[in-house]
Design an enzyme around this catalytic site. Structure first.
Site, PDB file in Angstrom:
ATOM      1  N   GLU A  67      -6.069  -0.618   4.232  1.00 12.64           N
ATOM      2  CA  GLU A  67      -5.352   0.321   3.375  1.00 12.64           C
ATOM      3  C   GLU A  67      -6.242   0.609   2.175  1.00 12.64           C
ATOM      4  O   GLU A  67      -6.590  -0.297   1.417  1.00 12.64           O
ATOM      5  CB  GLU A  67      -4.010  -0.248   2.914  1.00 12.64           C
ATOM      6  CG  GLU A  67      -2.941  -0.242   3.989  1.00 12.64           C
ATOM      7  CD  GLU A  67      -1.593  -0.716   3.479  1.00 12.64           C
ATOM      8  OE1 GLU A  67      -1.475  -0.996   2.257  1.00 12.64           O
ATOM      9  OE2 GLU A  67      -0.659  -0.827   4.285  1.00 12.64           O
ATOM     10  N   ASP A  85       3.882   0.295  -8.263  1.00  9.39           N
ATOM     11  CA  ASP A  85       2.895  -0.783  -8.269  1.00  9.39           C
ATOM     12  C   ASP A  85       3.117  -1.759  -9.414  1.00  9.39           C
ATOM     13  O   ASP A  85       3.499  -1.376 -10.519  1.00  9.39           O
ATOM     14  CB  ASP A  85       1.477  -0.209  -8.365  1.00  9.39           C
ATOM     15  CG  ASP A  85       1.094   0.571  -7.125  1.00  9.39           C
ATOM     16  OD1 ASP A  85       1.501   0.151  -6.031  1.00  9.39           O
ATOM     17  OD2 ASP A  85       0.407   1.595  -7.254  1.00  9.39           O
TER      18      ASP A  85
END
Length: 279
Positions: A50, A61
């Site tokens: 990723e 995040d």
């Protein structure tokens, strides 16, 4: 390219083990170091990569990945350079699937059609765009699928039976099960709850289900991999990068090797995970 992703999962199924899916931030802390990290990942045992697209407002995040994005942006990383990172990686590795992960805003500014064309040219296999729900599939998901790029959806503990079919409708490649609500970098979830969630999702799809959020060690990877088709590790890798840097955020001679060492350990976990499932 959907074929590369399908081939990798078929190989792993034949081996009887889950995928180790490793996330890192493109351009963190600089282009050359992140390319070195990317090349080291499959050598250390990563099955799928990723590739994080740095963004100035990464709402999903946690602090570690936010800081990684800030370091990358400070170092001059752009979406174009992140695509170039994949293209440079492809010069020596045509087998490892690459999934770009991030937010829609940089793609929108870049231009959807241009982005997809450049992603194909760079050897990108899939996209995870965390702020594009199924209701916005026409924006990027459908165009990506038409060009042969997997569009990977997130499912969470709050994705109920009514919502799940809509989430899965245009999903391809694999389903990313976010094992707890909140931001990245959270604690490891209850393995029994993860197992039940994976089983529930599999009642609705033939796609592999990869589980992320909270996996930091080989033992974590072994436990979660006992019920999932893949284990996603991100924050632990980003933290490994951060702790290897100088006080002013520069790479050291140990940065790439530090990440490789961590990933090798995680790989031992996923490669023994099916032993847990069989016991």
């Amino acid at each position: 390219m959907t074929a590369r992703m399908d081939k990798r999962f078929a190989e792993l199924k034949a081996e009887g083990r889950p995928a180790l899916v490793t996330y890192f931030m493109g351009g963190d802390p600089d282009y050359d170091t992140s390319l070195g990290i990317m090349k080291a990942l499959p050598e250390a045992g990563s099955d799928i990569i990723e590739l994080g697209m740095p963004f100035s407002d990464p709402m999903a995040d946690g602090p570690a990945i936010q800081l990684a994005g800030q370091r990358a942006l400070k170092g001059g990383q752009t979406l174009k350079k992140t695509l170039q990172l994949a293209a440079d990686f492809r010069k020596t590795d045509d087998a490892t699937p690459i999934v770009m992960m991030g937010y829609y805003n940089p793609i929108y500014i870049y231009g959807v059609e241009k982005f997809l064309d450049d992603a194909i040219a760079a050897g990108i296999d899939g996209l995870i765009v965390v702020d594009l729900p199924p209701e916005m599939d026409d924006e990027l998901c459908i165009p990506a699928i038409r060009k042969g790029i997997n569009f990977i959806r997130l499912a969470t503990p709050t994705t109920d039976e009514k919502r799940l079919p809509k989430v899965l409708k245009n999903t391809s490649g694999f389903v990313y099960y976010v094992s707890m609500n909140g931001i990245t970098g959270s604690a490891l979830p209850d393995p029994s709850l993860v197992s039940g969630a994976v089983e529930r999702i599999k009642q609705h799809t033939q796609l592999p289900v990869c589980v992320g959020f909270g996996v930091k060690t080989a033992e974590h990877a072994k436990v979660i991999g006992g019920s999932a088709d893949g284990v996603v590790v991100g924050t632990a890798i980003v933290n490994q990068v951060a702790t290897s840097l100088t006080s002013d955020g520069k790479a050291t001679a140990d940065t790439v090797q530090a990440v490789a060492t961590l990933v090798r350990g995680l790989s031992t976990g996923t490669r023994s995970a099916r032993l847990v499932a069989a016991e």
